[in-house]
Design an enzyme around this catalytic site. Structure first.
Site, mmCIF file in Angstrom:
data_model
loop_
_atom_site.group_PDB
_atom_site.id
_atom_site.type_symbol
_atom_site.label_atom_id
_atom_site.label_comp_id
_atom_site.label_asym_id
_atom_site.label_seq_id
_atom_site.Cartn_x
_atom_site.Cartn_y
_atom_site.Cartn_z
ATOM 1 N N GLU A 26 26.430 45.345 33.208
ATOM 2 C CA GLU A 26 27.528 44.858 33.624
ATOM 3 C C GLU A 26 27.887 43.489 33.250
ATOM 4 O OE1 GLU A 26 30.783 45.157 37.375
ATOM 5 O OE2 GLU A 26 28.788 44.564 37.796
ATOM 6 N N CYS B 235 35.198 45.053 38.790
ATOM 7 C CA CYS B 235 34.075 46.150 38.788
ATOM 8 C C CYS B 235 34.540 47.638 37.857
ATOM 9 C CB CYS B 235 33.681 46.274 40.099
ATOM 10 S SG CYS B 235 34.994 47.097 41.164
ATOM 11 N N GLU C 106 30.581 48.874 47.788
ATOM 12 C CA GLU C 106 31.252 49.050 46.713
ATOM 13 C C GLU C 106 30.653 48.148 45.544
ATOM 14 O OE1 GLU C 106 33.493 48.150 43.728
ATOM 15 O OE2 GLU C 106 34.589 47.398 45.013
ATOM 16 N N LYS D 155 33.256 37.195 55.642
ATOM 17 C CA LYS D 155 32.811 36.477 54.869
ATOM 18 C C LYS D 155 33.357 36.372 53.612
ATOM 19 C CE LYS D 155 29.126 35.766 52.421
ATOM 20 N NZ LYS D 155 29.769 34.583 51.336
#
Length: 493
Positions: free
Chosen positions: A396, A299, A265, A190
């Site tokens: 973040e 990331c 992750e 996906k």
């Protein structure tokens, strides 16, 4: 590296906009469509079929059938290896088109799409093709009374749901599809709703490479519908997800229904540390690249910059100057170094953090402004005068925004650097080899780069500590996440 495609080539029709299920291009049962926006213009340039629960179910059933009774898990390992190597070759052959699709849907500079996304995917499939013949077990000497032959073997898990993000849509898919297929699994991939095109192109190449029907299925869709349906599906044996920590928690919870194996992750807020003895020119350039490359949409971005006090002003001025000098523009402009952020919503999220930083008392040393009235552009931004409690330090941002802090004592620095719920990556810049080793040991991060930043290789395991996730991508480690270990004991005589 091929030149940037001309305007006519950039506007070529998009070939693949349907779902890819059981080796066929299919319409969505519900008839939904996902608009794909060019971040450089803010305009929809194509739409693709939207997978919902019924479509996900079809894809999972196809993958289940392909695993339970199809040829892929039963092929000789070298036959699987040949197909995966061929897939890498086909990605290389069609690299210009794949880079074009990646830049169109994500916005990143075309050269980066080729160098990172396309080349990285080629390397991943070539590397993991080799693991198809090297998934082995061991013989075990038993101390139990009697005469036995005991051994272990690693077997494919089954159906793997692979959910990839929009920041590296092709290479992240390769990181997951490569090892999953090498181990003999079947997959439902996906892609993120913002960036489905390169994944659909990958499906076409997989069939051309010789992958049997049903082994790889591609279902673009939204997280709350298609993603949730995959995570909850009782016939899925494993979920591998790259994305936000919040979504990772939801996937981990959904997986409990049948105790799926899960690899996550997730987010990061990585410290990048520059000591006074470092090569300051190289360290400053490295710090700028760590946060401004890929528009900060990574990331592992070195978003917390810690600089030893005697050189703080010099280093931060250098980083700010690099950011201010970077050419911002359309990813197809060969002069562009910083493309647009991926979407209007994401731009609004990042600028919300900029406002928060100013409101909480931080100083914008450079950048901090949107650019133009078309597309989703933002200047590379450097904050100083920050405190550990600020949102821009704690959370973040996922944009080209770095917060810079001076330090004096190493012990205090380590405590501050580790004071984060995340633990994905870290950088250290020093010419003192003992300090490099001691810092690597002290930092709670899955990868520590010393005198470099953002170095990846298919052979190098990658993943995080703490809330940055579970498990590892790439390297030998990832093969263990796509196989189950079975012990067999045979009584002799």
């Amino acid at each position: 590296m091929a030149a940037t495609p001309d305007t006519e080539a950039q506007q070529k029709p998009i070939e693949h906009t349907l779902l890819f299920i059981d080796g066929k291009w299919e319409e969505s049962e519900a008839g939904g469509r996902i608009p794909v926006v060019n971040p450089a213009t803010g305009e929809v340039f194509v739409s693709v079929q939207e997978a919902r629960e019924a479509d996900v179910d079809r894809a999972v059933l196809a993958a289940r059938k392909a695993f339970d009774s199809g040829p892929w898990p039963r092929m000789k390992p070298n036959e699987r290896a040949q197909i995966l190597w061929r897939l890498g070759d086909l990605i290389q052959r069609d690299g210009e088109e794949l880079a074009r699709l990646t830049t169109l849907e994500n916005g990143k500079p075309y050269a980066q799409s080729q160098m990172i996304d396309v080349r990285g995917s080629v390397k991943a499939f070539h590397y993991f093709s080799g693991w198809a013949t090297k998934v082995t077990g061991a013989t075990i000497p038993l101390s139990t009374p009697g005469d036995y032959h005991a051994f272990t073997q690693r077997e494919a898990l089954g159906v793997c749901a692979l959910i990839v993000p929009w920041n590296y849509p092709l290479s992240n898919a390769a990181w997951k599809v490569g090892p999953a297929l090498a181990a003999g699994n079947t997959c439902v991939l996906k892609p993120a709703e913002a960036t489905p095109l390169s994944a659909l192109r990958l499906a076409r190449l997989a069939i051309e490479a010789g992958l049997p029907e049903g082994v790889l299925n591609v279902v673009p869709g939204y997280g709350p519908s298609a993603g949730a349906a995959l995570a909850e599906h009782p016939l899925v044996d494993k979920v591998s997800f790259t994305g936000s920590t919040q979504t990772g928690r939801a996937i981990a919870t959904a997986s409990l229904g049948n105790f799926k194996r899960v690899t996550l992750e997730l987010g990061g807020k990585s410290p990048n540390i520059i000591f006074a003895d470092a090569d300051l020119e190289a360290a400053s350039a490295g710090a700028a690249a760590a946060i401004f490359s890929n528009m900060g949409e990574q990331c592992v971005a070195g978003s917390r910059l810690y600089v030893e006090e005697p050189v703080f002003d010099e280093v931060v001025a250098r980083v700010a100057a690099i950011g201010a000098s970077m050419r911002i523009g359309d990813g197809f402009d060969p002069e562009t170094q910083v493309g647009p952020l991926v979407s209007k919503e994401h731009l609004e999220r990042v600028t919300g953090y900029l406002r928060s930083g100013v409101e909480q008392g931080a100083t914008v040393l450079s950048g901090g402004e949107t650019v133009g009235d078309r597309g989703f552009y933002l200047q590379p931004t450097v904050f100083t005068d920050v405190t550990p409690d600020m949102r821009i330090v704690r959370e973040e941002i996922f944009g080209p925004v770095v917060v810079a802090t001076p330090f004096r004592e190493v012990d205090d620095l380590v405590e501050v650097a580790n004071d984060s719920p995340y633990g994905l990556a870290a950088g250290v810049w020093t010419q003192n080899i003992s300090r490099a080793h001691s810092m690597s040991r002290a930092l709670r991060a899955g990868v520590v780069w010393v005198n470099c930043y953002g170095v990846f290789d298919p052979a190098l395991p990658f993943g995080g500590f703490k809330e940055s996730g579970w498990g590892r991508e790439m390297g030998y480690d990832v093969m263990q996440h796509y196989t189950e270990n079975k012990s067999t004991v045979i009584k002799l005589g």
